[in-house]
Design an enzyme around this catalytic site. Structure first.
Site, PDB file in Angstrom:
ATOM      1  N   ASP A  69      59.049  63.073 101.882  1.00 53.63           N
ATOM      2  CA  ASP A  69      57.689  63.296 102.370  1.00 53.63           C
ATOM      3  C   ASP A  69      57.466  64.784 102.634  1.00 53.63           C
ATOM      4  O   ASP A  69      56.350  65.214 102.906  1.00 53.63           O
ATOM      5  CB  ASP A  69      57.382  62.448 103.606  1.00 53.63           C
ATOM      6  CG  ASP A  69      58.229  62.800 104.818  1.00 53.63           C
ATOM      7  OD1 ASP A  69      59.158  63.614 104.697  1.00 53.63           O
ATOM      8  OD2 ASP A  69      57.966  62.235 105.901  1.00 53.63           O
ATOM      9  N   SER A  70      58.533  65.586 102.479  1.00 55.38           N
ATOM     10  CA  SER A  70      58.395  67.041 102.507  1.00 55.38           C
ATOM     11  C   SER A  70      57.499  67.540 101.387  1.00 55.38           C
ATOM     12  O   SER A  70      57.101  68.713 101.389  1.00 55.38           O
ATOM     13  CB  SER A  70      59.777  67.697 102.390  1.00 55.38           C
ATOM     14  OG  SER A  70      60.493  67.179 101.281  1.00 55.38           O
ATOM     15  N   GLU A  76      62.845  57.455 108.733  1.00 62.21           N
ATOM     16  CA  GLU A  76      63.111  58.206 109.951  1.00 62.21           C
ATOM     17  C   GLU A  76      63.350  57.196 111.069  1.00 62.21           C
ATOM     18  O   GLU A  76      62.486  56.389 111.386  1.00 62.21           O
ATOM     19  CB  GLU A  76      61.952  59.145 110.270  1.00 62.21           C
ATOM     20  CG  GLU A  76      61.830  60.274 109.263  1.00 62.21           C
ATOM     21  CD  GLU A  76      60.913  61.391 109.726  1.00 62.21           C
ATOM     22  OE1 GLU A  76      60.442  61.349 110.884  1.00 62.21           O
ATOM     23  OE2 GLU A  76      60.658  62.303 108.925  1.00 62.21           O
ATOM     24  N   GLU A 136      69.583  65.639 110.682  1.00 57.69           N
ATOM     25  CA  GLU A 136      68.797  66.863 110.499  1.00 57.69           C
ATOM     26  C   GLU A 136      68.748  67.703 111.765  1.00 57.69           C
ATOM     27  O   GLU A 136      68.409  67.200 112.843  1.00 57.69           O
ATOM     28  CB  GLU A 136      67.371  66.524 110.043  1.00 57.69           C
ATOM     29  CG  GLU A 136      66.508  67.758 109.828  1.00 57.69           C
ATOM     30  CD  GLU A 136      65.192  67.473 109.129  1.00 57.69           C
ATOM     31  OE1 GLU A 136      64.416  68.428 108.946  1.00 57.69           O
ATOM     32  OE2 GLU A 136      64.944  66.309 108.772  1.00 57.69           O
ATOM     33  N   ASP A 187      61.281  58.383 100.247  1.00 60.02           N
ATOM     34  CA  ASP A 187      61.159  58.698 101.667  1.00 60.02           C
ATOM     35  C   ASP A 187      59.871  58.061 102.195  1.00 60.02           C
ATOM     36  O   ASP A 187      58.772  58.445 101.784  1.00 60.02           O
ATOM     37  CB  ASP A 187      61.117  60.222 101.833  1.00 60.02           C
ATOM     38  CG  ASP A 187      61.386  60.674 103.244  1.00 60.02           C
ATOM     39  OD1 ASP A 187      61.655  59.832 104.110  1.00 60.02           O
ATOM     40  OD2 ASP A 187      61.323  61.901 103.475  1.00 60.02           O
ATOM     41  N   LYS A 247      64.366  55.802 102.382  1.00 58.46           N
ATOM     42  CA  LYS A 247      64.821  56.498 103.586  1.00 58.46           C
ATOM     43  C   LYS A 247      63.789  56.301 104.681  1.00 58.46           C
ATOM     44  O   LYS A 247      62.585  56.394 104.425  1.00 58.46           O
ATOM     45  CB  LYS A 247      65.030  57.989 103.349  1.00 58.46           C
ATOM     46  CG  LYS A 247      65.558  58.726 104.602  1.00 58.46           C
ATOM     47  CD  LYS A 247      65.808  60.185 104.361  1.00 58.46           C
ATOM     48  CE  LYS A 247      64.543  61.007 104.360  1.00 58.46           C
ATOM     49  NZ  LYS A 247      63.850  61.016 105.688  1.00 58.46           N
TER      50      LYS A 247
END
Length: 270
Positions: free
Chosen positions: A42-43, A113, A180, A81, A111
């Site tokens: 999502d970056s 969070e 992270e 993500d 993925k």
């Protein structure tokens, strides 16, 4: 292609390489270099779409980018993500969004969070055959709650929470864990505590693997986080090529005869 099982078995045995990619061309380059895992992060919101954070990125945008990356990849494991609010609000909706990445776009895993609220979801997803990569430490989707992109796990209490959540997500079935922006000695403790591999970003050298944003690695960004490194200078190369193109067009040197085609039958068109 390394399978989810093979990535899991690399813990403590072999360093795992992971990079982001958001399109088929970049994915093909990352894949051909022998990278183990490609993350459709999502970056993309910060790196490619002009947003100031990852929060505006939608499920449809990640789905579209995931499909493109899958089409450009032959060997690497592709992980989608999951973006902000695509999971955790309603379990059935979360499962549908995650399943879409595998069923419709061809991803190998998702993925998420992670927090205490994603333990049950991780267990349910893995039961349904949707492999989950967990993510602890700095979780950018919580930037408003955290008050910025600050290092996490810096106190004994916070560190213990991360270790506890790492264990709980492993027990729930996660096949790997991204750590992270946490202290390197905390990352080492988490890595030692788990049987699944840890993949660090700003977490020191003690993890089982590393991940970075592709723009930072190739030198496309005009800024990079302190825990990253530029291994190339693509930004300067692109700028130079564009300047040469503009000069060639303005001077009339491009297109030249070798770039042009003429049809004899059209000479007497008028």
């Amino acid at each position: 292609m390394p399978s989810v099982t093979e990535i899991r078995e690399m813990a403590g045995e072999q360093s795992i390489t992971m990079l982001t990619a958001y399109d088929a061309v970049t994915a093909s380059i990352v894949d051909a270099a022998g990278t183990d895992v490609i993350l459709v992060g999502d970056s993309v919101g910060n790196a490619d779409m002009g947003y100031e954070s990852t929060l505006p990125v939608t499920v449809d945008e990640i789905a579209s980018r995931t499909g493109a990356v899958v089409r450009g990849t032959e060997d690497a494991l592709v992980v989608a993500d999951m973006p902000f609010l695509s999971f955790g609000v309603d379990q059935s909706e979360s499962i549908e969004h995650c399943g879409r990445m595998l069923k419709e776009e061809g991803a190998d895993a998702v993925k998420i969070e992670s927090s205490k609220r994603t333990v049950e979801l991780t267990e349910r997803l893995t039961e349904l055959g949707i492999p989950v990569m967990a993510h602890l430490g700095l979780t950018p989707q919580k930037v408003n709650e955290l008050g910025g992109y600050t290092r996490q796990g810096t106190t004994p209490e916070a560190a213990r929470r991360i270790i506890d959540l790492a264990n709980r997500h492993e027990e729930a079935g996660a096949f790997s864990l991204v750590l992270e922006h946490v202290p390197a000695n905390l990352a080492e403790k988490v890595t030692d505590a788990l049987d699944i591999p840890t993949i660090g970003i700003g977490a020191g050298p003690g993890c089982d693997g590393q991940v970075l944003v592709i723009n930072d690695v190739v030198g496309l960004s005009d800024w990079e986080p302190p825990f990253s490194e530029q291994f190339g200078d693509v930004r300067s190369e692109m700028a130079g090529a564009v300047e040469k193109y503009n000069d060639a067009v303005e001077s009339g040197d491009f297109p030249a005869e070798e770039h042009s085609h003429y049809e004899d039958d059209l000479d007497e068109l008028y």
